[in-house]
Motif scaffolding. Structure first.
Motif, PDB file in Angstrom:
ATOM      1  N   HIS A  48       0.901  -1.034  -0.147  1.00 36.15           N
ATOM      2  CA  HIS A  48      -0.110  -0.058   0.001  1.00 36.15           C
ATOM      3  C   HIS A  48       0.919   1.325  -0.123  1.00 36.15           C
ATOM      4  CE1 HIS A  48      -2.470   2.965   2.555  1.00 36.15           C
ATOM      5  NE2 HIS A  48      -2.533   3.294   1.172  1.00 36.15           N
ATOM      6  N   GLY A  49       0.669   2.040  -1.116  1.00 34.30           N
ATOM      7  CA  GLY A  49       1.448   3.324  -1.219  1.00 34.30           C
ATOM      8  C   GLY A  49       1.508   3.876  -2.545  1.00 34.30           C
ATOM      9  N   ASP A  50       2.009   5.021  -2.782  1.00 32.71           N
ATOM     10  CA  ASP A  50       2.072   5.634  -4.011  1.00 32.71           C
ATOM     11  C   ASP A  50       3.097   4.819  -4.800  1.00 32.71           C
ATOM     12  OD1 ASP A  50       3.800   7.292  -6.006  1.00 32.71           O
ATOM     13  OD2 ASP A  50       2.471   8.558  -5.505  1.00 32.71           O
ATOM     14  N   ASN A  51       2.653   4.542  -6.020  1.00 33.27           N
ATOM     15  CA  ASN A  51       3.312   3.389  -6.646  1.00 33.27           C
ATOM     16  C   ASN A  51       4.744   3.956  -7.303  1.00 33.27           C
ATOM     17  OD1 ASN A  51       2.533   5.099  -8.962  1.00 33.27           O
ATOM     18  ND2 ASN A  51       1.039   3.590  -9.818  1.00 33.27           N
ATOM     19  N   LEU A  52       4.715   5.150  -7.475  1.00 35.52           N
ATOM     20  CA  LEU A  52       6.148   5.666  -7.918  1.00 35.52           C
ATOM     21  C   LEU A  52       7.175   5.451  -6.653  1.00 35.52           C
ATOM     22  CD1 LEU A  52       7.985   7.074  -9.864  1.00 35.52           C
ATOM     23  CD2 LEU A  52       7.266   9.298  -8.737  1.00 35.52           C
ATOM     24  N   HIS A  53       6.872   5.644  -5.552  1.00 38.66           N
ATOM     25  CA  HIS A  53       7.639   5.557  -4.381  1.00 38.66           C
ATOM     26  C   HIS A  53       7.855   4.050  -4.054  1.00 38.66           C
ATOM     27  CE1 HIS A  53       8.117   9.732  -2.842  1.00 38.66           C
ATOM     28  NE2 HIS A  53       7.121   9.816  -3.559  1.00 38.66           N
ATOM     29  N   ALA A  54       6.509   3.244  -4.409  1.00 40.55           N
ATOM     30  CA  ALA A  54       6.880   1.839  -4.023  1.00 40.55           C
ATOM     31  C   ALA A  54       7.695   1.057  -5.056  1.00 40.55           C
ATOM     32  CB  ALA A  54       5.617   1.185  -4.024  1.00 40.55           C
ATOM     33  N   LEU A  55       7.700   1.475  -6.313  1.00 39.26           N
ATOM     34  CA  LEU A  55       8.684   0.890  -7.393  1.00 39.26           C
ATOM     35  C   LEU A  55       9.997   1.312  -6.949  1.00 39.26           C
ATOM     36  CD1 LEU A  55       6.714   1.854 -10.699  1.00 39.26           C
ATOM     37  CD2 LEU A  55       7.015  -0.470  -9.631  1.00 39.26           C
ATOM     38  N   LYS A  56      10.550   2.615  -6.493  1.00 41.32           N
ATOM     39  CA  LYS A  56      11.518   2.884  -5.996  1.00 41.32           C
ATOM     40  C   LYS A  56      12.157   2.022  -4.894  1.00 41.32           C
ATOM     41  CE  LYS A  56      15.209   5.407  -6.434  1.00 41.32           C
ATOM     42  NZ  LYS A  56      15.297   7.219  -6.830  1.00 41.32           N
ATOM     43  N   ALA A  57      11.340   1.729  -3.982  1.00 38.09           N
ATOM     44  CA  ALA A  57      11.426   0.834  -2.772  1.00 38.09           C
ATOM     45  C   ALA A  57      11.876  -0.646  -2.928  1.00 38.09           C
ATOM     46  CB  ALA A  57      10.370   0.896  -1.830  1.00 38.09           C
ATOM     47  N   LEU A  58      11.313  -1.077  -4.313  1.00 35.85           N
ATOM     48  CA  LEU A  58      11.633  -2.427  -4.696  1.00 35.85           C
ATOM     49  C   LEU A  58      12.895  -2.528  -5.462  1.00 35.85           C
ATOM     50  CD1 LEU A  58       8.117  -3.331  -6.168  1.00 35.85           C
ATOM     51  CD2 LEU A  58       8.962  -4.252  -4.246  1.00 35.85           C
ATOM     52  N   LEU A  59      13.534  -1.600  -5.801  1.00 33.22           N
ATOM     53  CA  LEU A  59      14.799  -1.604  -6.655  1.00 33.22           C
ATOM     54  C   LEU A  59      15.914  -2.284  -5.858  1.00 33.22           C
ATOM     55  CD1 LEU A  59      15.026   1.780  -8.698  1.00 33.22           C
ATOM     56  CD2 LEU A  59      14.746  -0.504  -9.712  1.00 33.22           C
ATOM     57  N   PRO A  60      16.088  -2.031  -4.858  1.00 34.28           N
ATOM     58  CA  PRO A  60      17.294  -2.622  -4.267  1.00 34.28           C
ATOM     59  C   PRO A  60      16.986  -4.186  -3.989  1.00 34.28           C
ATOM     60  CG  PRO A  60      16.730  -0.805  -2.880  1.00 34.28           C
ATOM     61  CD  PRO A  60      15.571  -0.912  -3.864  1.00 34.28           C
ATOM     62  N   ARG A  61      15.963  -4.635  -4.110  1.00 31.04           N
ATOM     63  CA  ARG A  61      15.573  -6.055  -3.878  1.00 31.04           C
ATOM     64  C   ARG A  61      15.382  -6.626  -5.063  1.00 31.04           C
ATOM     65  NH1 ARG A  61      14.120  -9.775   0.207  1.00 31.04           N
ATOM     66  NH2 ARG A  61      14.299  -8.181   1.943  1.00 31.04           N
ATOM     67  N   TYR A  62      14.664  -5.986  -6.255  1.00 32.92           N
ATOM     68  CA  TYR A  62      14.136  -6.636  -7.477  1.00 32.92           C
ATOM     69  C   TYR A  62      14.652  -6.070  -8.670  1.00 32.92           C
ATOM     70  CZ  TYR A  62      11.016  -9.215  -4.278  1.00 32.92           C
ATOM     71  OH  TYR A  62      10.589 -10.007  -3.167  1.00 32.92           O
ATOM     72  N   ALA A  63      15.727  -5.150  -8.847  1.00 31.19           N
ATOM     73  CA  ALA A  63      15.862  -4.415  -9.967  1.00 31.19           C
ATOM     74  C   ALA A  63      16.490  -5.733 -10.885  1.00 31.19           C
ATOM     75  CB  ALA A  63      17.006  -3.503  -9.636  1.00 31.19           C
TER      76      ALA A  63
END
Length: 552
Positions: A48-63
């Motif tokens: 749950h969260g703004d998808n722009l910020h969520a995508l940035k949060a996913l980068l370190p684990r899922y880039a």
């Protein structure tokens, strides 16, 4: 290559780079972990969260690790009530967007705002996509032409795969002013399309053959090779070499039809006769036909560019699916997508171990499609869903997944009644990972979160799997590549960060240098401070990277 210019483009062109990094905060109460297990970030995720910020949060684990992306962004029809409110650090942008109300049909700049919204999100989706990954985007005529142009720019015109037509309605609108709108688009781009020297790009799957297709094969002559289907022995392209007379078993002499020739030479024809691969009808006097055995045909079907509702469902199907799951609630979605549409995408684009991302999750259809397909073929696909609306993420998106996992007693389908099984972890967006928060000891990230963030910042990629806590040792060795090791000397509390134990001292440096020499590698060491000069560390193969910490 032509590119699309729109108001705000220079200001959002690199906005995805300035979006703050955030940690994912697990909400155990809203999660549904595996039986006997705990919520975990390597499980299915609902964020749950703004998808722009969520995508940035996913980068370190899922880039670079997402195999298939499906998104269903606002179509920008002027009636959806969405608002563009990205906090772009520009006075010009802020002045332009001072009225952050919903974008409606009267907004003459609604196309510019939609493009400003999509641009940074597509940039981050491109980073998350694996080199052999693929993205599918649902859209209609309001923005389809604009989307194609910015996709060409971000993903590369050469990586366009298909503009799929999906028949979203099963009956025409007779009161339509001009044409009855019967379809939407599903635009498909690969991260890398296989062409020329590119050998490792996206490879699509064949679709399963239907019973109707296989039912066309019969075995009227009891051929031991099994069922077969007759195929024309003549071809339109004339060849004098292939124009010869054929004698049927009944003695009738047959020539190719006028202007045509047989599909093979006389010698090959004789071979086919010996192998009983030519059929002359039940009485042996018909024009010859080639026997195509089911066992020898391609065991799958090439996907078409037109998807009819009878094959992948329509909007009414999607509404019925939701009403079945939420019979006890009013459902706020007018145009959800049917599960069968998303399953078709997954059948074409994924294998049993794929990771699927949907950053405009809405009602959670993608999660249901993943779980259904896993149950169908024994797969272990995982999903990541992102939903920004607070009144939807838990009560609709996550609740739908909870119900289909546990079972819906009122459902008509037996599998939904029983439940599909599975699990997920519910997350929100945590505090920003930045120097100011660390200086004040606010919301310090966990060791793993900071390690992944630092590794991604240093390399632009995400680590496969960090060393477990029990194997890090006191020097904080958490990951290595073919040429470099990474160390993080850190605990998420200011007392440790201010103490000498958090420093890179000579004793630690010598131990690390010894390991590096044995492995023939160099190292990055992250710590709050060091007791040695960088010149001395460089000679040992070590580069020191300082962490911010409180000094008051």
């Amino acid at each position: 290559m032509p590119s699309l210019d729109f108001k705000g483009k220079p200001l959002v062109y690199s906005h995805h780079l300035s979006v703050p990094a955030r940690a994912l905060a697990v909400d155990a109460k809203k999660s549904l972990p595996p039986k006997g297990g705990k919520p975990a970030l390597d499980d299915n995720l609902i964020i749950h969260g703004d998808n722009l910020h969520a995508l940035k949060a996913l980068l370190p684990r899922y880039a670079g690790k997402v195999n298939c992306i499906y998104i269903d962004p606002p179509y920008n029809t002027g009636n959806e009530g969405w608002a563009y409110n990205d906090n772009v650090n520009s006075p010009l942008m802020q002045a332009w967007l001072k009225n952050k109300g919903p974008v409606d049909g009267e907004d003459l700049e609604r196309h510019d705002k939609w493009l400003c919204m999509m641009w940074p999100r597509l940039q981050l989706l491109h980073e998350l996509l694996a080199d052999d990954g693929v993205i599918f985007i649902s859209i209609d005529d309001n923005e389809q032409h604009h989307l194609r142009l910015i996709m060409d720019e971000i993903f590369g015109e050469q990586n366009f795969i298909q503009n799929i037509i999906w028949q979203k309605k099963y009956s025409p609108q007779n009161d339509a002013k001009y044409f009855s709108d019967m379809h939407d688009f599903v635009i498909c781009y690969a991260k890398n399309k296989i062409q020329g020297d590119v050998k490792d790009g996206w490879k699509r799957n064949l679709l399963a053959r239907s019973d109707e297709m296989d039912g066309r094969y019969k075995n009227p002559d009891n051929d031991p090779r099994g069922v077969w289907k007759p195929s024309d022995f003549s071809v339109k392209t004339y060849s004098e070499e292939y124009d010869y007379a054929v004698t049927t078993p009944s003695g009738r002499v047959v020539n190719p039809p006028q202007g045509r020739s047989w599909r093979t030479s006389k010698d090959n024809y004789e071979t086919l006769i010996k192998e009983n691969r030519v059929f002359f009808g039940k009485r042996g006097d018909a024009v010859p036909q080639i026997k195509r055995f089911l066992s020898e045909v391609k065991q799958g079907v090439v996907p078409l560019s037109i998807w009819r509702y009878k094959d992948v469902g329509h909007n009414q199907d999607a509404r019925k699916e939701l009403k079945e799951l939420f019979a006890d609630a009013e459902f706020p979605f007018e145009t959800p997508k049917p599960v069968s549409l998303i399953k078709r995408i997954l059948e074409i684009a994924t294998n049993k171990n794929s990771l699927i991302l949907d950053s405009f999750a809405g009602s959670g259809t993608t999660a249901q499609a993943v779980l259904e397909l896993n149950q169908q073929d024994g797969g272990r696909r995982r999903f990541i869903l992102v939903e920004c609306e607070a009144n939807i993420a838990d009560t609709i998106t996550a609740e739908r997944v909870r119900r289909i996992i546990k079972g819906v007693p009122e459902a008509k389908e037996a599998r939904l009644k029983k439940g599909l099984g599975g699990s997920f972890t519910y997350c929100t967006l945590g505090a920003e990972i930045n120097a100011e928060n660390m200086l004040h000891g606010k919301n310090l990230p966990s060791y793993d979160t900071l390690a992944q963030h630092l590794f991604f910042t240093a390399t632009g990629t995400s680590p496969d799997k960090l060393r477990p806590k029990t194997r890090r040792g006191k020097d904080g060795f958490f990951y290595e590549t073919a040429a470099r090791r990474f160390y993080l000397i850190y605990e998420p509390n200011l007392r440790f960060l201010r103490a000498n134990d958090s420093a890179l001292n000579s004793e630690r440096a010598e131990r690390i240098a010894k390991e590096l020499k044995q492995a023939n590698k160099t190292a990055l060491v992250f710590a709050t401070h060091k007791f040695m000069g960088q010149k001395e560390l460089t000679a040992m193969g070590i580069t020191f990277c300082g962490l911010a910490y409180g000094v008051e």
